[in-house]
Design a protein around this motif. Structure first.
Motif, mmCIF file in Angstrom:
data_model
loop_
_atom_site.group_PDB
_atom_site.id
_atom_site.type_symbol
_atom_site.label_atom_id
_atom_site.label_comp_id
_atom_site.label_asym_id
_atom_site.label_seq_id
_atom_site.Cartn_x
_atom_site.Cartn_y
_atom_site.Cartn_z
ATOM 1 N N ALA A 33 20.557 -55.724 103.282
ATOM 2 C CA ALA A 33 21.211 -55.931 104.377
ATOM 3 C C ALA A 33 22.572 -55.133 104.194
ATOM 4 C CB ALA A 33 21.587 -57.589 103.989
ATOM 5 N N GLU A 34 23.184 -54.775 103.157
ATOM 6 C CA GLU A 34 24.209 -54.291 102.956
ATOM 7 C C GLU A 34 24.107 -52.807 103.492
ATOM 8 O OE1 GLU A 34 26.175 -54.782 99.147
ATOM 9 O OE2 GLU A 34 26.306 -56.663 99.186
ATOM 10 N N VAL A 35 23.175 -52.191 103.066
ATOM 11 C CA VAL A 35 22.818 -50.907 103.448
ATOM 12 C C VAL A 35 22.734 -50.770 104.967
ATOM 13 C CG1 VAL A 35 20.977 -49.034 103.425
ATOM 14 C CG2 VAL A 35 21.895 -49.628 101.273
ATOM 15 N N ALA A 36 21.824 -51.519 105.558
ATOM 16 C CA ALA A 36 21.798 -51.461 107.002
ATOM 17 C C ALA A 36 23.086 -51.837 107.522
ATOM 18 C CB ALA A 36 20.893 -52.679 107.511
ATOM 19 N N VAL A 37 23.913 -52.696 107.397
ATOM 20 C CA VAL A 37 24.886 -52.794 108.005
ATOM 21 C C VAL A 37 25.818 -51.438 108.028
ATOM 22 C CG1 VAL A 37 27.302 -54.054 107.978
ATOM 23 C CG2 VAL A 37 25.046 -55.341 107.882
ATOM 24 N N LEU A 38 26.213 -51.001 106.566
ATOM 25 C CA LEU A 38 26.897 -49.695 106.416
ATOM 26 C C LEU A 38 26.515 -48.621 107.342
ATOM 27 C CD1 LEU A 38 27.819 -50.131 102.318
ATOM 28 C CD2 LEU A 38 29.037 -50.800 104.402
ATOM 29 N N ILE A 39 24.971 -48.427 107.229
ATOM 30 C CA ILE A 39 24.698 -47.075 107.881
ATOM 31 C C ILE A 39 25.125 -47.281 109.532
ATOM 32 C CG2 ILE A 39 22.460 -46.033 108.605
ATOM 33 C CD1 ILE A 39 21.271 -46.614 106.034
ATOM 34 N N ALA A 40 24.597 -48.707 109.846
ATOM 35 C CA ALA A 40 25.319 -48.893 111.352
ATOM 36 C C ALA A 40 26.458 -48.605 111.519
ATOM 37 C CB ALA A 40 24.613 -50.135 111.909
ATOM 38 N N PHE A 41 27.374 -48.983 110.796
ATOM 39 C CA PHE A 41 28.920 -49.052 110.959
ATOM 40 C C PHE A 41 29.162 -47.387 110.821
ATOM 41 C CE2 PHE A 41 33.109 -49.337 109.646
ATOM 42 C CZ PHE A 41 33.590 -50.794 110.279
ATOM 43 N N TRP A 42 28.534 -46.848 109.962
ATOM 44 C CA TRP A 42 29.023 -45.242 109.799
ATOM 45 C C TRP A 42 28.415 -44.467 111.193
ATOM 46 C CZ3 TRP A 42 25.490 -40.684 109.845
ATOM 47 C CH2 TRP A 42 26.488 -39.520 109.829
ATOM 48 N N MET A 43 26.976 -45.095 111.911
ATOM 49 C CA MET A 43 26.834 -44.389 113.008
ATOM 50 C C MET A 43 27.681 -44.771 114.116
ATOM 51 S SD MET A 43 22.771 -45.575 112.417
ATOM 52 C CE MET A 43 22.301 -45.491 114.144
ATOM 53 N N THR A 44 28.405 -46.119 114.163
ATOM 54 C CA THR A 44 29.308 -46.346 115.284
ATOM 55 C C THR A 44 30.762 -45.903 114.943
ATOM 56 O OG1 THR A 44 28.107 -48.218 115.614
ATOM 57 C CG2 THR A 44 29.958 -48.070 116.748
ATOM 58 N N PHE A 45 31.372 -45.944 113.741
ATOM 59 C CA PHE A 45 32.698 -45.774 113.603
ATOM 60 C C PHE A 45 33.019 -44.621 112.635
ATOM 61 C CE2 PHE A 45 32.381 -50.375 114.406
ATOM 62 C CZ PHE A 45 33.001 -50.440 115.420
ATOM 63 N N GLY A 46 32.028 -43.781 112.155
ATOM 64 C CA GLY A 46 31.976 -42.783 111.328
ATOM 65 C C GLY A 46 32.685 -43.054 110.085
ATOM 66 N N TRP A 47 33.715 -42.376 109.636
ATOM 67 C CA TRP A 47 34.401 -42.281 108.082
ATOM 68 C C TRP A 47 34.783 -43.553 108.068
ATOM 69 C CZ3 TRP A 47 32.042 -39.817 104.884
ATOM 70 C CH2 TRP A 47 31.260 -38.584 105.223
ATOM 71 N N LEU A 48 35.146 -44.504 109.044
ATOM 72 C CA LEU A 48 36.002 -45.650 108.788
ATOM 73 C C LEU A 48 35.088 -46.320 107.687
ATOM 74 C CD1 LEU A 48 38.339 -46.666 109.999
ATOM 75 C CD2 LEU A 48 37.117 -48.024 111.477
ATOM 76 N N VAL A 49 33.801 -46.378 107.568
ATOM 77 C CA VAL A 49 32.853 -46.881 106.635
ATOM 78 C C VAL A 49 33.191 -46.865 105.116
ATOM 79 C CG1 VAL A 49 31.403 -45.077 106.244
ATOM 80 C CG2 VAL A 49 30.328 -47.134 106.185
ATOM 81 N N ILE A 50 34.277 -45.646 104.972
ATOM 82 C CA ILE A 50 34.776 -45.941 103.609
ATOM 83 C C ILE A 50 35.366 -46.981 103.168
ATOM 84 C CG2 ILE A 50 36.576 -44.995 102.263
ATOM 85 C CD1 ILE A 50 35.477 -42.402 102.847
ATOM 86 N N LEU A 51 35.833 -47.915 104.046
ATOM 87 C CA LEU A 51 36.604 -49.179 103.602
ATOM 88 C C LEU A 51 35.428 -50.053 103.294
ATOM 89 C CD1 LEU A 51 39.500 -49.958 103.510
ATOM 90 C CD2 LEU A 51 39.479 -50.902 105.772
ATOM 91 N N PRO A 52 34.653 -50.701 104.025
ATOM 92 C CA PRO A 52 33.700 -51.384 103.534
ATOM 93 C C PRO A 52 33.018 -51.024 102.540
ATOM 94 C CG PRO A 52 32.866 -50.618 105.889
ATOM 95 C CD PRO A 52 34.499 -50.200 105.457
#
Lengths: 557, 537
Positions: free
Chosen positions: B424-443
């Protein structure tokens, strides 16, 4: 003399009159005899002498009134489908009036059952003797007092029922006032009947004085209306009102003054000020009657005057604005006051003021004249349905307080502390009543509120501009009636706090006294039945059945 | 009944049986009362197991033979013949499941017998277990009904058994906790009710409408209407209703800033109560949000995406940071729930099929892992009489099974690969990266915080000890030697641990239907909404 048909139509009232006569006669029956002069033959007279064991039983009046109310209740119920008839030019028996008397008798029957515990009659009560200790003497005197008061109380209760029922059937303004007075005068005494505490007398006096002023105002208004129309029959008044050219000052002032009198009966602000004192001072069953049956009586009067007489065929009614404003003030004032009251009876009294506000808002929506006949009927169904089910949960809540009152406590919130631990069944029922009062689905209180809000929204629907794409421009275009629905929703949300607070103290606080409550078997069962019915009439076939009944009644209006 | 209308059966049976078991001893003769009390616990367990069996058969296709990947958007399987409950205002009993609700149904049916098993020796079992059974019916009802009135009734009904579970079987501070729990969730759901009513007054399908009101509560018809011309014409009103629904659902989830009831409720609740609270009740919020708010008002969801990101991000980061400061085991797990629930909002906010599927799988995985953690914490309290982290050292020595389950649960919760939480975590993080780019660093950094607090607690409780053979025992034991967990606690935890591993290694058992649902949901609902709001899908 009444014909057989007319008698059949008046069966419930006949039962009540019979109950009144029996309540006067039966407790006086004794072994008095009359000796025929010059003979030894003694003819039993029955009135006077030493009373028989059966007739001297102090519990007898309560039994008579319970039977009378039950009979009247059932005959009213069967009269809802298809009763009709006109008697003496002033009484009109219809489904609607039978529906209302069904409500009145139901409420009074419950009050009569509850009073047998509230004002218990003890068989063995005897006169105190010299050697008795002081406290023993006091207890005996109290018991004797209770015994003596039984007949008075139940007579008055039956008179209230008779007056209310006749009032619902009145087709003439004057007769209606007389019937209201019959019910009200008896009710004033019932409020003051609570003699154990000083507040009882004070409450009765206050209620009587304010009520008399309200009645006098109403009767003055009625006389003005008579001056204007020359007739007090509702149909004739409606015809005169429709034919009125412009506004006749007599008519307008007359109707306005009558609004004051009926506003007092439904405890609408600003005429509600005596109500909390009266409810708090009266014994709980009586307070319950005031909050349900008496309020329903006031609303029937409002229906007659506002909807039957002064509602124009189309367009806004004259009273729309004033009733709408009063409705909003009433519900807000009631809820705010209930939030701050520490006495559960006062809290219920203010909540009953708030409920009057909701129903007035629904009436006001009809007065806006925007709805067609179908929506008007829908709103009326909602209001009558609400008045009907109020008997279940409002009176139920008062009965719970009545059971607490038998140990002399119910006027402080602390008295409810830890009720769940002392008596889970009672606390559970009270919880249901409170949620129903607050209007939580799936209880019946939600259904009636939803119907009222729905009626108001339906009436105002389509007045708002659909092209508006934000709340503010849309809100500027919608008819003011819509805001009544919002007012009801916001007030219901507000009311949740004090209803829940009462529930929370029942479940979370430590009880001040650990001993279990009185057994009071019949009252307990009654409360349980009311709680079950509160759920039963909220969803499913029960609700559909009752709604059908109310629809039948309202369509006859 | 079971084959023709299984959902009604599994919803109503536990409620009816549970209530009967609770009421019968009070109204029957004494001999019957004794008999009912004696069988109450076993019968509750039998019903719960039977319902789990039925749900599993529904899933595997033995009943109804459903292809879970073949359900069209807006369609439901196992729908019943609608029963009119209140024709005057348009309330009907309609049930049905799709790929969004079915994993939750299965999860509920699975967790109930396990939570009963873990608390098999609860005091007053003849009341405790039937209450959990009633709870099961209410929870299943929330997930299967398709009528908003009935939905709301079940939603509120879940409060009552949970309220009593906390109030009667809870810890020392249970009154405060149950009151807070009740007030928070009840107030929030009243706001939600107002939102539902506004929706109700805008419905128009005459064939379903109530005879008195001309409106209805049918969710399927509302969804269809929303997909057509939109349920509510005014955009402002639409946003307003969406916000009301959000408040109702976010409080249940719970998200910062309305999360404060959760730690208190969890700490005081009995073990089974905590397990159900974390495992299923929190998911009700996420489920309702997706089912009602997002589905019916997709435009509002797109407009308010920044709000979702803020709520999710704050919950995630704040929850994790607060976790680090906790010394109470249950409180720590409770805050980690807040943190994980933040990921669900983030997953939805990505507006990617992968993100939404990740959020769904998060609901599911967290629904298995957090009950395991609470079962561990409950057993800990039971055998060591304390929940303070650091008051004992080296429990691996005294309670090897407990230590094993604890480690597995914590590892799964911090997202170790091959365990359910990771997917679950990986799926959400990948999707987050696809949409918001490097903002994914925070989560992503937050996951490190999670690892820090779990690993440090693990070190302090399970392993470290002055003397490796004795460890340090808490004072609350008064010098007694602690025992390892009982057989029933062990069995319950074992099943949960097995499922954690199973869904970590083979996530596609449920992942496929979730991902399928998300993709279709995206195409059918959200893409149009994003286009209309000028957001690039």
């Amino acid at each position: 003399m009444l014909s057989l048909d007319e008698m059949e139509n008046l069966l419930p009232e006949m039962a009540l009159v019979a109950g009144i006569v029996l309540a006067i006669l039966v407790p006086n029956l004794g072994n008095a005899t009359l000796r025929l002069p010059l003979t030894r033959v003694r003819i039993p007279l029955f009135i006077g002498g030493t009373r028989f064991t059966a007739t001297s039983d102090p519990r007898l009046p309560a039994r008579i009134s319970i039977v009378a109310f039950s009979v009247a209740f059932f005959f009213s119920f069967f009269g809802i489908e298809g009763a009709s008839g006109e008697i003496g030019g002033v009484i009109e028996v219809s489904s609607f009036s039978r529906m209302m008397s069904f409500v009145f008798y139901g409420a009074l029957l419950l009050a009569a059952v509850a009073t047998t515990y509230r004002m218990p009659a003890r068989r063995g009560a005897r006169a105190p003797r010299d050697k008795d200790s002081e406290s023993r003497v006091e207890a005996l005197v109290a018991a004797l007092m209770d015994n003596r008061r039984q007949v008075d109380f139940h007579l008055l209760l039956m008179m209230v029922g008779l007056g209310m029922s006749l009032m619902a059937m009145a087709s003439n303004l004057f007769f209606m006032f007389v019937a209201i007075e019959l019910a009200s005068l008896a009710a004033y005494v019932l409020v003051a009947f609570h003699k154990e505490e000083a507040v009882g007398g004070e409450a009765g006096a206050k209620y009587f004085i304010v009520g008399s002023v309200a009645s006098a105002t109403g009767i003055y208004g009625m006389s003005l209306v008579y001056l204007w129309a020359g007739d007090l029959d509702f149909d004739a008044l409606a015809a005169s009102w429709a034919a009125m050219d412009g506004l006749d000052p007599f008519a307008v002032i007359g109707v306005g003054l009558m609004l004051v009198a009926f506003g007092f009966k439904v405890s609408a602000a600003p005429f509600h000020l005596a109500a909390p004192d009266a409810y708090a001072g009266a014994s709980s069953p009586v307070a319950g009657v005031l909050a349900t049956a008496s309020k329903a009586m006031g609303f029937v009067a409002l229906f007659r005057v506002l909807i039957e007489v002064t509602m124009p065929a189309e367009g806004e009614a004259l009273w729309f604005c004033i009733v709408a404003i009063l409705a909003v003030i009433t519900m807000t004032w009631g809820n705010l006051a209930a939030l701050t009251s520490e006495n559960p009876k006062r809290m219920l009294a203010y909540s009953s003021v708030a409920h009057a506000g909701y129903m007035l808002a629904a009436l006001a929506a009809i007065g806006s004249g925007l709805g067609d006949s179908a929506t008007t009927e829908l709103v009326l169904v909602a209001v009558v349905f609400h008045l009907t089910i109020l008997v279940l949960f409002k009176l139920g809540a008062f009965l719970v307080l009545g059971l607490l009152e038998t140990e002399g406590r119910s006027h402080r919130l602390e008295d409810l502390h830890g009720l769940a631990r002392r008596d889970p069944q009672l606390a559970g029922s009270m919880f249901i009543f409170m949620l129903a009062l607050a209007g939580v689905p799936p209880l019946s209180g939600f259904l009636s509120k939803l119907l009222m809000i729905n009626g108001i929204v339906n009436i105002s629907a389509g007045t708002g501009s659909t092209s508006a794409d934000a709340i503010v421009p849309w809100a500027e275009t919608v008819d003011p009636v819509f805001w009544l629905a919002i007012a009801i929703v916001l007030n219901s949300a507000l009311s949740l706090f004090y209803y829940l607070r009462l529930c929370l103290v029942m479940f979370f606080e430590e009880p001040e006294e650990a001993k279990p409550l009185r057994r009071a078997r019949h009252l307990r069962r009654t409360i349980l039945v009311l709680a079950v019915l509160t759920v039963f009439f909220g969803i499913g076939s029960g609700a559909e059945f009752l709604l059908d009944l109310v629809e039948t009644a309202v369509s006859a209006m | 009944m079971i084959t023709s209308d299984p959902l009604t059966f599994i919803t109503l049976t536990p409620i009816i049986v549970g209530l009967a078991l609770l009421i019968l001893p009070h109204i029957g003769p004494a001999s019957m009362a004794d008999f009912v009390r004696r069988i109450a616990r076993s019968l509750s367990m039998a019903i719960a197991v039977a319902i789990f069996a039925i749900t599993t058969m529904l899933f595997l296709g033995q009943i109804g033979n459903i292809d879970w990947l073949d359900i069209m958007q807006g369609d439901y399987v196992f729908q019943n013949e609608a029963v009119v409950l209140l024709g005057e205002i348009g309330v009907r009993w309609t049930v049905g499941v799709d790929a969004l609700s079915f994993p939750m149904v299965w999860l509920t049916a699975m967790l109930i017998p396990i939570s009963m098993l873990v608390e098999w020796d609860a005091k007053d079992g003849h009341i405790f277990h039937p209450l959990i059974l009633v709870m099961e019916g209410a929870l299943l009802g929330v997930f299967v009904v398709l009528d908003l009135f009935v939905f709301y009734v079940f939603w509120e009904l879940t409060l009552i058994p949970m309220f009593f579970l906390i109030l009667v079987w809870g810890g020392d501070d249970r009154r405060y906790a149950s009151m807070k729990f009740f007030i928070y969730t009840f107030t929030a759901s009243v706001l939600m009710l107002i939102g539902i009513l506004v929706m109700y007054f805008n419905t128009g399908d005459a064939s379903l409408a109530g005879s008195l009101t001309d409106h209805h509560f049918d969710l399927v018809s509302m969804t269809a209407q929303a997909a057509g011309d939109g349920l509510i014409a005014g955009e402002g009103l639409r946003h307003f209703v969406w916000i009301l629904l959000l408040i109702g659902f976010a409080t249940k989830m719970p998200s910062v800033p309305v999360h404060t009831w959760l730690p208190d409720a969890h700490v005081q609740a009995p073990t089974a109560g905590s397990m159900l609270l974390a495992g299923v009740m929190l998911k009700m919020g996420a489920y309702g949000f997706l089912r009602i708010a997002v589905t019916i008002f997709p435009e509002s969801t797109v407009v308010f995406t920044p709000l979702l990101i803020i709520l999710g991000m704050v919950s995630l980061v704040y929850g994790a940071i607060v976790c680090m400061g906790q010394t109470n085991l249950k409180r720590m797990v409770a805050y980690s729930s807040v943190s994980h629930m933040g990921l669900i909002f983030l997953g939805i906010a990505t507006m990617q099929p992968l993100g939404i599927a990740g959020a769904l799988f998060m609901m599911f995985a967290h629904g298995i892992i957090s009950p395991l953690l609470f079962a561990v914490a409950g057993a800990f309290k039971h055998h060591y009489h304390t929940l303070e982290i650091g008051s004992m050292r080296g429990i691996a020595h005294h309670s090897p099974w407990l230590a094993g389950h604890m480690m597995l649960g914590w590892m799964a919760s911090l997202g170790l690969p091959l365990l359910a939480g990771f997917v679950a975590e990986v799926a959400v993080l990948i999707a987050f990266w696809m949409t918001f780019g490097w903002l994914v660093i925070l989560p992503a950094l937050t996951l490190i915080i999670t690892a820090v607090y779990y690993l440090s607690s693990m070190q302090r409780t399970i392993f470290e000890g002055g003397d490796p053979h004795v460890g340090v025992l808490p004072e609350s034991l008064h010098g007694e030697e602690p025992r390892d967990i009982t057989w029933h606690e062990n069995a319950g935890m074992f099943v949960l641990a097995a499922f954690t591993v199973l869904f970590g290694i083979l996530p596609f058992i449920f992942w496929d239907m979730m991902s399928d649902w998300s993709t279709e949901f995206m195409l059918e609902t959200l893409v149009d909404a994003m286009n209309s709001q000028g957001v690039k899908p």
